[in-house]
Scaffold this motif. Structure first.
Motif, PDB file in Angstrom:
ATOM      1  N   PRO A  82       0.982  -1.239   0.036  1.00  0.00           N
ATOM      2  CA  PRO A  82       0.145  -0.070  -0.031  1.00  0.00           C
ATOM      3  C   PRO A  82       0.775   1.385  -0.017  1.00  0.00           C
ATOM      4  CG  PRO A  82      -0.798  -1.588   1.568  1.00  0.00           C
ATOM      5  CD  PRO A  82       0.608  -2.003   1.286  1.00  0.00           C
ATOM      6  N   LEU A  83       0.527   2.284  -0.745  1.00  0.00           N
ATOM      7  CA  LEU A  83       1.021   3.518  -0.740  1.00  0.00           C
ATOM      8  C   LEU A  83      -0.182   4.559  -0.269  1.00  0.00           C
ATOM      9  CD1 LEU A  83       3.384   5.569  -1.499  1.00  0.00           C
ATOM     10  CD2 LEU A  83       2.171   5.516  -3.675  1.00  0.00           C
ATOM     11  N   THR A  84      -0.049   5.122   0.907  1.00  0.00           N
ATOM     12  CA  THR A  84      -0.890   5.974   1.527  1.00  0.00           C
ATOM     13  C   THR A  84      -0.580   7.247   1.719  1.00  0.00           C
ATOM     14  OG1 THR A  84      -0.214   5.417   3.633  1.00  0.00           O
ATOM     15  CG2 THR A  84      -1.778   3.883   2.898  1.00  0.00           C
ATOM     16  N   THR A  85      -1.411   8.288   1.873  1.00  0.00           N
ATOM     17  CA  THR A  85      -1.049   9.489   1.985  1.00  0.00           C
ATOM     18  C   THR A  85      -1.630  10.208   3.212  1.00  0.00           C
ATOM     19  OG1 THR A  85      -1.201  11.639   0.671  1.00  0.00           O
ATOM     20  CG2 THR A  85      -3.027  10.198   0.797  1.00  0.00           C
ATOM     21  N   GLY A 109      -1.910  14.116   4.850  1.00  0.00           N
ATOM     22  CA  GLY A 109      -1.174  15.447   4.600  1.00  0.00           C
ATOM     23  C   GLY A 109      -0.836  15.386   3.193  1.00  0.00           C
ATOM     24  N   ALA A 110       0.288  16.166   2.859  1.00  0.00           N
ATOM     25  CA  ALA A 110       0.908  16.297   1.576  1.00  0.00           C
ATOM     26  C   ALA A 110       2.244  15.038   1.512  1.00  0.00           C
ATOM     27  CB  ALA A 110       1.460  17.611   1.249  1.00  0.00           C
ATOM     28  N   GLN A 111       2.244  14.311   2.308  1.00  0.00           N
ATOM     29  CA  GLN A 111       3.360  13.148   2.184  1.00  0.00           C
ATOM     30  C   GLN A 111       2.541  11.866   1.776  1.00  0.00           C
ATOM     31  OE1 GLN A 111       6.439  13.887   2.989  1.00  0.00           O
ATOM     32  NE2 GLN A 111       6.493  12.099   2.195  1.00  0.00           N
ATOM     33  N   TRP A 112       3.567  11.185   1.117  1.00  0.00           N
ATOM     34  CA  TRP A 112       3.136   9.629   0.913  1.00  0.00           C
ATOM     35  C   TRP A 112       3.933   8.788   1.819  1.00  0.00           C
ATOM     36  CZ3 TRP A 112      -0.651   8.110  -2.580  1.00  0.00           C
ATOM     37  CH2 TRP A 112      -1.029   9.291  -3.301  1.00  0.00           C
ATOM     38  N   TRP A 113       3.219   7.672   2.239  1.00  0.00           N
ATOM     39  CA  TRP A 113       3.803   6.906   3.158  1.00  0.00           C
ATOM     40  C   TRP A 113       3.740   5.319   2.696  1.00  0.00           C
ATOM     41  CZ3 TRP A 113       5.704   9.179   7.709  1.00  0.00           C
ATOM     42  CH2 TRP A 113       5.189  10.714   7.780  1.00  0.00           C
ATOM     43  N   LEU A 114       5.006   4.441   3.223  1.00  0.00           N
ATOM     44  CA  LEU A 114       4.841   3.128   3.121  1.00  0.00           C
ATOM     45  C   LEU A 114       4.872   2.694   4.693  1.00  0.00           C
ATOM     46  CD1 LEU A 114       7.841   2.700   0.840  1.00  0.00           C
ATOM     47  CD2 LEU A 114       5.523   2.596   0.114  1.00  0.00           C
ATOM     48  N   ASP A 115       4.163   1.554   4.600  1.00  0.00           N
ATOM     49  CA  ASP A 115       3.885   0.748   5.842  1.00  0.00           C
ATOM     50  C   ASP A 115       5.232   0.183   6.493  1.00  0.00           C
ATOM     51  OD1 ASP A 115       1.340   0.962   5.955  1.00  0.00           O
ATOM     52  OD2 ASP A 115       0.811  -1.165   5.212  1.00  0.00           O
ATOM     53  N   ALA A 116       5.512   0.065   7.691  1.00  0.00           N
ATOM     54  CA  ALA A 116       6.834  -0.176   8.272  1.00  0.00           C
ATOM     55  C   ALA A 116       6.629  -1.034   9.631  1.00  0.00           C
ATOM     56  CB  ALA A 116       7.792   0.990   8.521  1.00  0.00           C
ATOM     57  N   THR A 117       7.654  -1.679   9.810  1.00  0.00           N
ATOM     58  CA  THR A 117       7.469  -2.486  11.146  1.00  0.00           C
ATOM     59  C   THR A 117       9.110  -2.210  11.825  1.00  0.00           C
ATOM     60  OG1 THR A 117       8.081  -4.538  10.413  1.00  0.00           O
ATOM     61  CG2 THR A 117       5.620  -4.034  10.597  1.00  0.00           C
ATOM     62  N   TYR A 118       9.032  -2.166  13.249  1.00  0.00           N
ATOM     63  CA  TYR A 118      10.329  -2.245  13.938  1.00  0.00           C
ATOM     64  C   TYR A 118      10.042  -3.109  15.343  1.00  0.00           C
ATOM     65  CZ  TYR A 118       8.425   1.602  16.836  1.00  0.00           C
ATOM     66  OH  TYR A 118       7.727   2.423  17.675  1.00  0.00           O
TER      67      TYR A 118
END
Length: 441
Positions: free
Chosen positions: A163-166, A168-177
């Motif tokens: 998934p590529l989510t948004t 605000g004006a920023q795009w995001w990738l899912d992450a885990t840690y």
């Protein structure tokens, strides 16, 4: 197609011919001074000139243009720009003027790497949202293809997509840690290092960024980059873990589908962990000058050596203010000199002298200048060494160190015959010696 699934490439080709979307092509990239750079011709209604542009996906502007450059090129009254890349062009790009001096300063410092072509602006995320871009920085390319709405994005993107989510004006990738904690990673390319939130690092007891397993877009990245702990300038309501950097993108291929909100993230090189980067982040987090100096001695060719040396100088100066000796600062100045690119050492020495003069540290200013003069013949600024001579001559003159003052002032005037301050100071020297005719000349 086989199994009834049209390939993404075929769909994109159909989109180009059938629905008249914006055509694309390939942008050639290079990394200069930790920034991602593309070169193109920039056309206003009246002029067309070659320029360099910075690429920053995290910027919300489509095209940020240095105001002075915009005026010189004839942009006025909301005129749109056309960008000409090899084999294709992008029209109707709206410049947003900025008075920030970054682009001019960047051009001055990195002119040879920029092929003596001005860097005048920044292409932001809104520009790339016109297309479906693929960042293949290891090959030095950004490929732009037309956007297309897929009938079944999950099906068409099922092979390794995420998934590529948004927000605000920023795009995001899912992450885990941290053994499965979920967060988001910002899709960025404005910095060379890949950032991790400094607060999270401190919470888990690893302020140097060595927080263990980190997956971004389903891929493990801990063996590829040393995460740089920084205060993030991006926010996500579900928690921002970090932001992508050029160093990770150079090892991967990232395709962004802004229409169907999918991304394909894959690695293109074998993992090779940068131990010197991690060692610097650990030394920086320790906030200990001796540890930082040990890092510089252990890694004499460290990529971040110049930054580490500058930080060491700050620390040694703070120690000096609190009663420490000049010797520690002298050592830090030598590290700054040694870790500065050879053809920028005299230029950097001038900047260091500015920094030290504000603290009234005359012996340190002299030492910085002497180091810079030694490197003057190879500096990009042919006058840098003569400028240092002029400053040192002035410093030596007032306390009465006349022989030293004359040596430096004469060298300054020899190299800068029409420089007013240098000639004035040399005239003051001759006047003090009662050589009035020479002083008048």
């Amino acid at each position: 197609m086989k199994n009834g699934i049209l390939s993404l490439a075929v769909l994109l080709s159909l989109a180009l011919t059938a629905i008249g979307q914006i055509a694309g092509g390939r942008m050639v990239t290079k990394v200069v001074g930790g920034k991602l750079i593309v070169q193109c011709d920039l056309a206003s209604p009246t002029r067309r000139v070659p320029v360099n542009l910075v690429v920053e996906l995290e910027s919300s502007d489509e095209f940020l243009l240095f105001a002075k450059a915009g005026q010189d090129l004839g942009f006025a009254d909301g005129a749109a720009a056309t960008l000409y890349f090899p084999g294709f062009k992008v029209a109707n790009v709206q410049p947003t003027p900025t008075n920030d001096s970054f682009h001019g300063d960047f051009t001055t410092r990195y002119a040879p790497e920029l092929s003596e072509v001005l860097c005048v602006g920044t292409l932001g995320g809104a520009f790339f949202e016109r297309f479906s871009p693929t960042f293949d920085l290891g090959a030095g390319l950004i490929t732009l293809v037309p956007k297309v709405a897929l009938a079944d994005p999950e099906k068409e993107w099922r092979d390794g997509s995420v998934p590529l989510t948004t927000s605000g004006a920023q795009w995001w990738l899912d992450a885990t840690y941290g053994g499965g904690k979920e967060a988001k990673f910002a899709v960025c390319c404005g910095s060379y290092d890949t950032f991790v939130d400094r607060d999270i690092c401190e919470e888990v007891g690893h302020p140097g960024g060595d927080i263990g397993s980190v997956e971004v877009g389903g891929l493990e990245i801990k063996d590829r980059v040393a995460l740089r702990p920084e205060a993030l300038d991006v926010f996500h309501p579900d928690g921002a873990l970090g932001r992508l950097g050029i160093n990770l993108l150079q090892q991967s291929r990232l395709t962004l589908d802004f229409v169907n909100h999918r991304a394909k993230f894959s690695m293109t090189t074998s993992a090779k962990f940068p131990k010197d980067d991690r060692a610097f982040f650990l030394a920086r987090a320790a906030e200990n000058a001796d540890q930082l100096e040990s890092f510089l001695k252990t890694y004499p060719k460290a990529r971040l050596g110049s930054e580490a040396a500058s930080l060491l100088l700050d620390m040694r100066l703070a120690e000096r203010i609190n009663g420490g000796s000049d010797e520690g600062v002298f050592g830090a100045l030598q590290f700054v000199h040694d870790f500065t690119q050879e053809d920028l050492r005299a230029t950097t020495a001038l900047q260091t002298m500015d920094r030290l003069e504000k603290q009234g540290a005359t012996p340190l200013v002299i030492r910085a200048g002497e180091l810079g003069i030694k490197a003057g013949k190879k500096d990009r600024d042919a006058l840098a060494a003569f400028k240092i001579h002029g400053r040192l001559g002035r410093i030596h003159f007032d306390p009465g160190r006349d022989d030293e003052a004359f040596k430096h002032l004469f060298s300054a005037v020899f190299g800068m015959r029409e420089d007013g301050p240098a000639n004035l100071d040399l005239g003051r020297y001759y006047e003090k010696q009662k050589r009035y005719r020479r002083a008048f000349s």
